[in-house]
Design a protein around this motif. Sequence first.
Motif, PDB file in Angstrom:
ATOM      1  N   ALA A  65       0.835  -1.210   0.000  1.00 48.13           N
ATOM      2  CA  ALA A  65       0.000   0.000   0.000  1.00 48.13           C
ATOM      3  C   ALA A  65       0.866   1.254   0.000  1.00 48.13           C
ATOM      4  O   ALA A  65       0.551   2.238  -0.688  1.00 48.13           O
ATOM      5  CB  ALA A  65      -0.929  -0.010   1.216  1.00 48.13           C
ATOM      6  N   ALA A  66       1.963   1.227   0.736  1.00 50.67           N
ATOM      7  CA  ALA A  66       2.867   2.379   0.767  1.00 50.67           C
ATOM      8  C   ALA A  66       3.576   2.552  -0.571  1.00 50.67           C
ATOM      9  O   ALA A  66       3.746   3.674  -1.065  1.00 50.67           O
ATOM     10  CB  ALA A  66       3.886   2.212   1.891  1.00 50.67           C
ATOM     11  N   LEU A  67       4.000   1.448  -1.176  1.00 48.98           N
ATOM     12  CA  LEU A  67       4.721   1.518  -2.449  1.00 48.98           C
ATOM     13  C   LEU A  67       3.858   2.113  -3.559  1.00 48.98           C
ATOM     14  O   LEU A  67       4.369   2.793  -4.453  1.00 48.98           O
ATOM     15  CB  LEU A  67       5.198   0.118  -2.869  1.00 48.98           C
ATOM     16  N   GLN A  68       2.558   1.869  -3.502  1.00 43.19           N
ATOM     17  CA  GLN A  68       1.669   2.428  -4.520  1.00 43.19           C
ATOM     18  C   GLN A  68       1.572   3.945  -4.410  1.00 43.19           C
ATOM     19  O   GLN A  68       1.176   4.608  -5.373  1.00 43.19           O
ATOM     20  CB  GLN A  68       0.282   1.793  -4.400  1.00 43.19           C
ATOM     21  N   GLN A  69       1.947   4.494  -3.245  1.00 43.21           N
ATOM     22  CA  GLN A  69       1.903   5.940  -3.052  1.00 43.21           C
ATOM     23  C   GLN A  69       3.273   6.586  -3.235  1.00 43.21           C
ATOM     24  O   GLN A  69       3.377   7.805  -3.337  1.00 43.21           O
ATOM     25  CB  GLN A  69       1.380   6.269  -1.632  1.00 43.21           C
ATOM     26  N   ILE A  70       4.315   5.780  -3.229  1.00 41.75           N
ATOM     27  CA  ILE A  70       5.670   6.311  -3.372  1.00 41.75           C
ATOM     28  C   ILE A  70       5.985   6.450  -4.852  1.00 41.75           C
ATOM     29  O   ILE A  70       5.876   5.474  -5.616  1.00 41.75           O
ATOM     30  CB  ILE A  70       6.694   5.394  -2.679  1.00 41.75           C
TER      31      ILE A  70
ATOM     32  N   TYR B  87       7.863   7.220  -8.639  1.00 40.47           N
ATOM     33  CA  TYR B  87       9.028   6.741  -9.372  1.00 40.47           C
ATOM     34  C   TYR B  87      10.256   7.504  -8.880  1.00 40.47           C
ATOM     35  O   TYR B  87      10.180   8.699  -8.609  1.00 40.47           O
ATOM     36  CB  TYR B  87       8.809   6.990 -10.864  1.00 40.47           C
ATOM     37  N   PRO B  88      11.408   6.855  -8.720  1.00 41.29           N
ATOM     38  CA  PRO B  88      11.671   5.482  -9.153  1.00 41.29           C
ATOM     39  C   PRO B  88      11.535   4.425  -8.053  1.00 41.29           C
ATOM     40  O   PRO B  88      11.453   3.237  -8.360  1.00 41.29           O
ATOM     41  CB  PRO B  88      13.133   5.569  -9.611  1.00 41.29           C
ATOM     42  N   PHE B  89      11.526   4.827  -6.765  1.00 43.32           N
ATOM     43  CA  PHE B  89      11.698   3.808  -5.727  1.00 43.32           C
ATOM     44  C   PHE B  89      10.440   2.995  -5.451  1.00 43.32           C
ATOM     45  O   PHE B  89      10.545   1.819  -5.093  1.00 43.32           O
ATOM     46  CB  PHE B  89      12.227   4.464  -4.449  1.00 43.32           C
TER      47      PHE B  89
ATOM     48  N   GLY C 123      18.965   9.926 -15.983  1.00 37.29           N
ATOM     49  CA  GLY C 123      18.904   9.522 -17.383  1.00 37.29           C
ATOM     50  C   GLY C 123      20.202   8.935 -17.878  1.00 37.29           C
ATOM     51  O   GLY C 123      20.271   8.373 -18.960  1.00 37.29           O
ATOM     52  N   ARG C 124      21.259   9.048 -17.074  1.00 37.51           N
ATOM     53  CA  ARG C 124      22.577   8.561 -17.495  1.00 37.51           C
ATOM     54  C   ARG C 124      23.117   7.455 -16.600  1.00 37.51           C
ATOM     55  O   ARG C 124      24.071   6.777 -16.971  1.00 37.51           O
ATOM     56  CB  ARG C 124      23.579   9.722 -17.510  1.00 37.51           C
ATOM     57  N   ALA C 125      22.542   7.297 -15.410  1.00 38.97           N
ATOM     58  CA  ALA C 125      23.061   6.316 -14.459  1.00 38.97           C
ATOM     59  C   ALA C 125      21.900   5.670 -13.717  1.00 38.97           C
ATOM     60  O   ALA C 125      20.824   6.261 -13.594  1.00 38.97           O
ATOM     61  CB  ALA C 125      24.009   6.998 -13.466  1.00 38.97           C
ATOM     62  N   PRO C 126      22.091   4.454 -13.223  1.00 38.37           N
ATOM     63  CA  PRO C 126      21.020   3.802 -12.461  1.00 38.37           C
ATOM     64  C   PRO C 126      20.820   4.478 -11.114  1.00 38.37           C
ATOM     65  O   PRO C 126      21.664   5.262 -10.660  1.00 38.37           O
ATOM     66  CB  PRO C 126      21.538   2.367 -12.295  1.00 38.37           C
ATOM     67  N   ILE C 127      19.724   4.163 -10.457  1.00 36.75           N
ATOM     68  CA  ILE C 127      19.420   4.778  -9.162  1.00 36.75           C
ATOM     69  C   ILE C 127      20.424   4.335  -8.104  1.00 36.75           C
ATOM     70  O   ILE C 127      21.039   3.280  -8.201  1.00 36.75           O
ATOM     71  CB  ILE C 127      17.991   4.435  -8.703  1.00 36.75           C
ATOM     72  N   SER C 128      20.552   5.165  -7.091  1.00 36.40           N
ATOM     73  CA  SER C 128      21.382   4.858  -5.924  1.00 36.40           C
ATOM     74  C   SER C 128      20.686   5.492  -4.720  1.00 36.40           C
ATOM     75  O   SER C 128      19.536   5.905  -4.808  1.00 36.40           O
ATOM     76  CB  SER C 128      22.799   5.408  -6.120  1.00 36.40           C
ATOM     77  N   GLY C 129      21.382   5.586  -3.606  1.00 35.67           N
ATOM     78  CA  GLY C 129      20.776   6.173  -2.418  1.00 35.67           C
ATOM     79  C   GLY C 129      19.716   5.283  -1.799  1.00 35.67           C
ATOM     80  O   GLY C 129      18.662   5.752  -1.362  1.00 35.67           O
TER      81      GLY C 129
ATOM     82  N   ALA D 149      16.188   6.019   0.682  1.00 35.16           N
ATOM     83  CA  ALA D 149      14.890   5.622   0.145  1.00 35.16           C
ATOM     84  C   ALA D 149      14.229   4.575   1.030  1.00 35.16           C
ATOM     85  O   ALA D 149      13.020   4.627   1.289  1.00 35.16           O
ATOM     86  CB  ALA D 149      15.056   5.088  -1.275  1.00 35.16           C
ATOM     87  N   LYS D 150      15.018   3.625   1.521  1.00 32.46           N
ATOM     88  CA  LYS D 150      14.480   2.577   2.394  1.00 32.46           C
ATOM     89  C   LYS D 150      13.935   3.175   3.686  1.00 32.46           C
ATOM     90  O   LYS D 150      12.871   2.759   4.193  1.00 32.46           O
ATOM     91  CB  LYS D 150      15.583   1.566   2.689  1.00 32.46           C
ATOM     92  N   ALA D 151      14.626   4.151   4.240  1.00 32.71           N
ATOM     93  CA  ALA D 151      14.147   4.792   5.464  1.00 32.71           C
ATOM     94  C   ALA D 151      12.799   5.477   5.229  1.00 32.71           C
ATOM     95  O   ALA D 151      11.899   5.433   6.086  1.00 32.71           O
ATOM     96  CB  ALA D 151      15.180   5.797   5.962  1.00 32.71           C
ATOM     97  N   ALA D 152      12.637   6.109   4.065  1.00 31.77           N
ATOM     98  CA  ALA D 152      11.362   6.765   3.735  1.00 31.77           C
ATOM     99  C   ALA D 152      10.250   5.729   3.577  1.00 31.77           C
ATOM    100  O   ALA D 152       9.107   5.955   4.002  1.00 31.77           O
ATOM    101  CB  ALA D 152      11.517   7.584   2.454  1.00 31.77           C
ATOM    102  N   ILE D 153      10.575   4.580   2.989  1.00 28.62           N
ATOM    103  CA  ILE D 153       9.578   3.517   2.836  1.00 28.62           C
ATOM    104  C   ILE D 153       9.153   2.984   4.198  1.00 28.62           C
ATOM    105  O   ILE D 153       7.970   2.733   4.453  1.00 28.62           O
ATOM    106  CB  ILE D 153      10.136   2.387   1.946  1.00 28.62           C
ATOM    107  N   ASP D 154      10.123   2.803   5.105  1.00 28.59           N
ATOM    108  CA  ASP D 154       9.806   2.333   6.460  1.00 28.59           C
ATOM    109  C   ASP D 154       8.826   3.277   7.150  1.00 28.59           C
ATOM    110  O   ASP D 154       7.871   2.837   7.809  1.00 28.59           O
ATOM    111  CB  ASP D 154      11.085   2.218   7.286  1.00 28.59           C
ATOM    112  N   ARG D 155       9.082   4.572   6.998  1.00 30.29           N
ATOM    113  CA  ARG D 155       8.195   5.551   7.644  1.00 30.29           C
ATOM    114  C   ARG D 155       6.788   5.498   7.030  1.00 30.29           C
ATOM    115  O   ARG D 155       5.788   5.667   7.737  1.00 30.29           O
ATOM    116  CB  ARG D 155       8.782   6.962   7.506  1.00 30.29           C
TER     117      ARG D 155
END
Length: 403
Positions: free
Chosen positions: A238-243, A245-247, A317-323, A327-333
Amino acid sequence: MATSTPPRIKLTKRAVDALASTDKDQVIFDAELSGFGLKITPSGRKVFLVQYRYPPGRAGRIRRYTIGAYGESLTPDQARGIAVQVKGKLAAGIDPVSERDAVLADAAKAAQEKKRMHATSVDAVATAFIERHAKPRLRSWREYERMLRGYVLPEWGTRPITEIQRSDVTALLDAIEERRSAALADHVLAIIRKMFNWHAARDERFHSPLVSGMARTSITVRARDRVLSDHELRALWAALQQIPYPFGPFVQLLLLTAQRRDEVAHMRWSEIDGDLWTIPRERYKNGRANTVPLTEQVQSILASLPRSGDYVFTTTGRAPISGFSKAKAAIDRACGVTGWRLHDLRRTARSLMSRTGVSSEIAERVLGHAMTGVAGVYDRHGYVSEKRDALQKLAAQIGRIVA
């Protein structure tokens, strides 16, 4: 016929500048300091020297001690001063040429020893280990390099690897455990062990100081068994559907494809052909390409994503995601689920496939694990249809849980 004696003049700057070269070497000796001379080559190069007999007397062999070439760094007066020192050594019974040759030989020996010591230093071995072993074989070679440069080389870099003792390893692991964690100490130990074993296979003089029992945590503690419960999956989804792109979509694909974090993070549009995603061998952990069937749920998510380059998940647009940590901390919250890692989604997907009746062999192939034994050697069947069926069952199970 009487032999002509070499010319003698007082070697001053004006006199030296005035001397011209001929078609053969010539030596002009100083009129005041016996044996002090200047050699002029046909090319015009002028070199100061001291000529003497050793042992002293007519029976001695004529020798020449080269002082150096005339120029801005060596004037006639400076050369004269050195010549006086050379003659002083001769008067003390020392052969200046033999002494200089001995010094040069010692310096060459020291340089050779320094070169040998550097070639077997921990820094040199670590560099060779990364370049010759880790890079060609391990997708995680950058992690190996980061661990070695962050924790090992600052302490051992310049030391010969043969000098590293068990007590050195223990002290290093103690410091890492005290400053960071026992788990990190074990991670560093595992990399050191691989590097030591690699070097021992190449140099019979090296014997690894490591023994069993040096790990800081037990196997049962190190092994993670975290699997998200159905309740946690519902909250997470449910949280991921609100977060955005890209995470948000990225984490959904981690669960739906059961692939590793970096494999999904480096996913490229050019790797997708219809409903098949082929991860090239260059960036797959077991060194073999892995074909992942894309279910309707995955294709629907991909169809909703923006395109700004070849990477599916990118912010530049030139490199894959990082960080990922941020991002994981924001998903946990957002979802309220804690105490889990992104890699736990892969274990969760594996467990869900077992719940739906997917055989262990097919589930392992979905995860891209290398098969051992005869099956790993002779079975070259791609199992695409079997993996597609397993991933469809996984997607359906996730759909039932989150609904």
